[in-house]
Design an enzyme around this catalytic site. Structure first.
Site, PDB file in Angstrom:
ATOM      1  N   ASP A  99      89.380  36.385  74.534  1.00 11.61           N
ATOM      2  CA  ASP A  99      88.318  37.362  74.754  1.00 11.61           C
ATOM      3  C   ASP A  99      87.689  37.079  76.118  1.00 11.61           C
ATOM      4  O   ASP A  99      87.149  35.984  76.341  1.00 11.61           O
ATOM      5  CB  ASP A  99      87.266  37.217  73.646  1.00 11.61           C
ATOM      6  CG  ASP A  99      86.583  38.544  73.329  1.00 11.61           C
ATOM      7  OD1 ASP A  99      86.415  38.874  72.147  1.00 11.61           O
ATOM      8  OD2 ASP A  99      86.260  39.256  74.301  1.00 11.61           O
ATOM      9  N   ASP A 200      85.662  42.301  77.160  1.00 12.66           N
ATOM     10  CA  ASP A 200      84.388  42.695  76.560  1.00 12.66           C
ATOM     11  C   ASP A 200      83.617  43.668  77.467  1.00 12.66           C
ATOM     12  O   ASP A 200      83.377  43.360  78.639  1.00 12.66           O
ATOM     13  CB  ASP A 200      83.565  41.412  76.364  1.00 12.66           C
ATOM     14  CG  ASP A 200      82.340  41.632  75.513  1.00 12.66           C
ATOM     15  OD1 ASP A 200      82.513  41.973  74.344  1.00 12.66           O
ATOM     16  OD2 ASP A 200      81.227  41.489  76.038  1.00 12.66           O
ATOM     17  N   GLU A 257      87.556  46.720  76.068  1.00  9.90           N
ATOM     18  CA  GLU A 257      86.576  47.298  75.147  1.00  9.90           C
ATOM     19  C   GLU A 257      85.666  48.192  75.968  1.00  9.90           C
ATOM     20  O   GLU A 257      85.047  47.714  76.925  1.00  9.90           O
ATOM     21  CB  GLU A 257      85.753  46.217  74.444  1.00  9.90           C
ATOM     22  CG  GLU A 257      84.855  46.811  73.382  1.00  9.90           C
ATOM     23  CD  GLU A 257      83.557  46.074  73.188  1.00  9.90           C
ATOM     24  OE1 GLU A 257      83.118  45.371  74.107  1.00  9.90           O
ATOM     25  OE2 GLU A 257      82.984  46.185  72.091  1.00  9.90           O
ATOM     26  N   HIS A 330      84.532  42.710  64.626  1.00  9.91           N
ATOM     27  CA  HIS A 330      83.368  41.855  64.340  1.00  9.91           C
ATOM     28  C   HIS A 330      82.043  42.568  64.599  1.00  9.91           C
ATOM     29  O   HIS A 330      80.973  42.008  64.303  1.00  9.91           O
ATOM     30  CB  HIS A 330      83.460  40.581  65.185  1.00  9.91           C
ATOM     31  CG  HIS A 330      83.367  40.866  66.637  1.00  9.91           C
ATOM     32  ND1 HIS A 330      84.345  41.556  67.349  1.00  9.91           N
ATOM     33  CD2 HIS A 330      82.392  40.605  67.531  1.00  9.91           C
ATOM     34  CE1 HIS A 330      83.965  41.693  68.601  1.00  9.91           C
ATOM     35  NE2 HIS A 330      82.786  41.122  68.745  1.00  9.91           N
ATOM     36  N   ASP A 331      82.121  43.780  65.169  1.00  5.72           N
ATOM     37  CA  ASP A 331      80.893  44.546  65.445  1.00  5.72           C
ATOM     38  C   ASP A 331      80.712  45.706  64.470  1.00  5.72           C
ATOM     39  O   ASP A 331      79.679  46.381  64.523  1.00  5.72           O
ATOM     40  CB  ASP A 331      80.956  45.177  66.851  1.00  5.72           C
ATOM     41  CG  ASP A 331      80.879  44.161  67.950  1.00  5.72           C
ATOM     42  OD1 ASP A 331      81.408  44.445  69.040  1.00  5.72           O
ATOM     43  OD2 ASP A 331      80.302  43.077  67.730  1.00  5.72           O
TER      44      ASP A 331
HETATM   45  O1  TEU Z   1      80.241  44.707  72.116  1.00  4.49           O
HETATM   46  C1  TEU Z   1      79.848  45.757  72.967  1.00  4.49           C
HETATM   47  C2  TEU Z   1      79.088  46.761  72.227  1.00  4.49           C
HETATM   48  O2  TEU Z   1      78.789  47.814  72.717  1.00  4.49           O
HETATM   49  C3  TEU Z   1      78.651  46.376  70.892  1.00  4.49           C
HETATM   50  O3  TEU Z   1      77.402  45.760  71.112  1.00  4.49           O
HETATM   51  C4  TEU Z   1      78.555  47.568  69.996  1.00  4.49           C
HETATM   52  O4  TEU Z   1      78.205  48.687  70.697  1.00  4.49           O
HETATM   53  C5  TEU Z   1      77.476  47.305  69.030  1.00  4.49           C
HETATM   54  O5  TEU Z   1      77.617  45.960  68.669  1.00  4.49           O
HETATM   55  C6  TEU Z   1      77.657  48.231  67.862  1.00  4.49           C
HETATM   56  O6  TEU Z   1      76.766  47.803  66.866  1.00  4.49           O
HETATM   57  C7  TEU Z   1      80.730  43.567  72.794  1.00  4.49           C
HETATM   58  C8  TEU Z   1      81.066  42.524  71.744  1.00  4.49           C
HETATM   59  O7  TEU Z   1      82.109  43.020  70.906  1.00  4.49           O
HETATM   60  C9  TEU Z   1      79.803  42.261  70.960  1.00  4.49           C
HETATM   61  O8  TEU Z   1      80.065  41.358  69.872  1.00  4.49           O
HETATM   62  C10 TEU Z   1      78.787  41.643  71.904  1.00  4.49           C
HETATM   63  O9  TEU Z   1      77.561  41.479  71.203  1.00  4.49           O
HETATM   64  C11 TEU Z   1      78.555  42.541  73.124  1.00  4.49           C
HETATM   65  O10 TEU Z   1      79.744  43.075  73.679  1.00  4.49           O
HETATM   66  C12 TEU Z   1      77.912  41.718  74.237  1.00  4.49           C
HETATM   67  O11 TEU Z   1      78.854  40.776  74.689  1.00  4.49           O
END
Ligand code: TEU
Ligand code: CA
Length: 561
Positions: A99, A200, A257, A330-331
């Site tokens: 990542d 990311d 992403e 994970h989000d």
């Molecule tokens: O996520 C980017 C992001 O936009 C997410 O925050 C998403 O929109 C949100 O979590 C939806 O609820 C990436 C990573 O996947 C996330 O885990 C990190 O918190 C974020 O970037 C910051 O690095």
């Protein structure tokens, strides 16, 4: 597998290490815990592992706030543990992608420690510092984790930008020295043998240089400024430079992403002739059950919206770029609870959703626990939640605001990121076999019925269904390379589509409802089935493959001409 296109023909498994498997009894998943479970992943049919961040981090955002890109977080183990993991992954013929979090670092990264120390420090311009405006922040942008996207720093009397938490200052990609440092770090990992990167929020790295206020019609304290940092003016230049300087020298897989990316932009990012990235994670299908006020503003999914969005991406990238396919990460909340039915039809609807996704064109991504039908969680107390996004929102909405606790908890139950971060459920022993200690986050109490041990032993489990789907992808090129045609666009319960490749066709029919529904192949669709490839119900010797009744959450895939 076609070497040149290995990443198109692969199935990827995402591991969130903190919640995967604890081997040293501290209640936190670790790298040796992953190594211990590689045979489980090989058995599933996984080709590539995407490892969420394992770098040194104070864990303000669980590793997405990196304080040293070239060392391993103490809680996860040592660099020797990581080297051993990579060897063991490669020994099994699998690949590992890391990542890459380079839109921001932790505020404890040495670069930021230097940068904040004085306005003329050589690292000052590695981050985005501005003077305040009329005693306020430099602009009205909101952080993704609530509050202002700017933090005032007493020492030098300026603000720094942080699109995420205060402890995640944004890097200044306008600075060529910063970019060269990032490329050096990427090459360091690639020379260790890493097979690629998930990047990311990589489409955030080019900001509109004016950093202007965002329109604020409702006169809110802070507003989203995404139009000024998503897909910004130099993003393609930066990614092409990264490709030229780093990626093009290695046989790697890259997936960016990209919150806020649309198909037109994605064509540019993934068109091989532009030499940028191979795939993107887009969010359109993940925003369909959100209202106008964002993810916590809950809205019922209308299947026609999902069909329209998926169809746009399938046809939009076919022949130009390449789709990534995901419903979990994970989000995101767990899809069986979100678009399926995690009570009466948990196994059946999990299999239906997997069929829908894995028969599409693109590279599928499986998130840990999805393959055994793990569900969302409902913790009684907000104190059982760990995610900074949840806790900051609760603080702002309930503690500091006037929102109703019960209502906000319902939104957290539906959309909170911790739904995906409860410890992996390995077996029915204490703490689901995840740890012998107090887990860093509570285990979902349905682990006694839902766990990998039970799933592997039950030939009708979600796990064995995923194994069959993955095997089908390897045995039928039409699944990887065929084109896509939506049928029954206006049906609100059936999502059905055709795949065509050379002289073959696939008919995929899925029922997204708990009703019995009749499927009738439209007259203008020429299809004759000659084989039922997979289904999540026992199909009594079906005579008619043109019209049949689908049971609740039933899925069928026919191969034919
Ligand atoms: O996520 C980017 C992001 O936009 C997410 O925050 C998403 O929109 C949100 O979590 C939806 O609820 C990436 C990573 O996947 C996330 O885990 C990190 O918190 C974020 O970037 C910051 O690095
Ligand atoms: Ca551990």
């Amino acid at each position: 597998m076609n070497q040149k296109n290995w990443w198109k023909e692969s199935v990827v498994y995402q591991i969130y290490p903190r919640s995967f498997n604890d081997t040293n009894g501290d209640g936190i998943g670790d790298i040796n815990g992953i190594t211990e479970k590689l045979d489980y992943l090989k058995e599933l049919g996984i080709d590539v592992i995407w490892l969420s961040p394992v770098y040194q981090s104070p864990n303000d955002d669980n590793g997405y706030d990196i304080s040293d890109y070239c060392s391993i977080m103490d809680e996860f183990g040592s660099m020797e543990d990581w080297d051993n993991l990579l060897d063991e992954v490669h020994n099994r013929g699998m690949k590992l992608i890391m990542d890459l979090v380079v839109n921001h670092t932790s505020d404890e990264h040495e670069w930021f420690v230097q940068s904040r120390s004085s306005t003329d420090n050589p690292y000052r311009d590695y981050y985005i510092w501005r003077k305040g405006k009329d005693g306020q922040e430099p602009n009205n942008w909101e952080s993704a984790f609530s509050g202002s996207a700017w933090q005032y720093d007493e020492l030098t009397g300026e603000y720094y930008l942080h699109l995420f938490s205060k402890k995640q200052p944004d890097l200044n990609w306008e600075n060529p020295k910063l970019r060269q440092d990032i490329y050096r770090m990427m090459k360091w990992w690639l020379n260790k043998g890493v097979d690629g990167f998930r990047m990311d929020v990589i489409n955030f790295i080019s900001k509109n240089p004016d950093l202007p206020d965002a329109p604020n019609p409702d006169n809110k304290k802070y507003v989203g400024g995404g139009q000024y940092y998503m897909n910004g003016p130099r993003i393609h230049e930066f990614l092409h430079e990264m490709n030229r300087e780093v990626l093009s020298h290695y046989d790697v897989m890259t997936v960016g992403e990209m919150p806020g990316v649309d198909v037109e932009e994605a064509k540019k990012y993934t068109d091989p002739s532009r030499e940028e990235l191979q795939m993107v994670f887009q969010f359109e299908h993940m925003d369909l059950d959100s209202g106008p006020n964002g993810k916590w503003d809950l809205k019922e999914l209308d299947l026609r919206d999902l069909k329209q969005s998926i169809t746009k991406w399938q046809n939009g990238l076919h022949g130009t770029g390449w789709n990534s396919l995901y419903l979990n990460n994970h989000d995101q909340p767990r899809i069986v609870s979100r678009f399926g039915d995690d009570e009466k039809y948990r196994v059946t609807s999990a299999k239906m959703l997997a069929t829908f996704l894995h028969m599409l064109q693109g590279t599928p991504y499986i998130y840990q626990g999805e393959e055994i039908g793990m569900t969302n969680v409902k913790f009684e107390s907000i104190n059982d939640y760990q995610d900074i996004e949840i806790l900051n929102m609760y603080q702002e909405q309930v503690i500091d605001g006037n929102e109703n606790h019960a209502e906000i908890m319902q939104a957290i139950y539906a959309k909170g990121r911790d739904n995906a971060r409860t410890p992996f459920q390995w077996d029915d022993s204490e703490n689901a076999g995840f740890t012998d200690a107090e887990p860093w986050m509570k285990v979902n109490q349905n682990f006694k019925e839902i766990n990998a041990k039970q799933a592997v032993e039950d030939e009708n489990s979600v796990y064995h269904y995923y194994r069959k789907l993955i095997q089908l992808r390897k045995n039928h090129p039409i699944i990887v390379y065929g084109n896509y045609q939506l049928i029954l666009p206006n049906d609100q319960k059936i999502f059905a589509y055709l795949r065509n490749y050379q002289s073959e066709k696939l008919l995929v029919v899925t029922n997204f409802s708990d009703d019995h529904v009749n499927f009738d192949l439209p007259e203008d669709i020429a299809f004759t089935a000659n084989e039922l490839l997979i289904s999540n119900y026992e199909i009594q010797n079906e005579t008619d493959d043109q019209s049949f009744t689908l049971s609740p959450y039933e899925a069928r895939v026919y191969k034919g001409v």
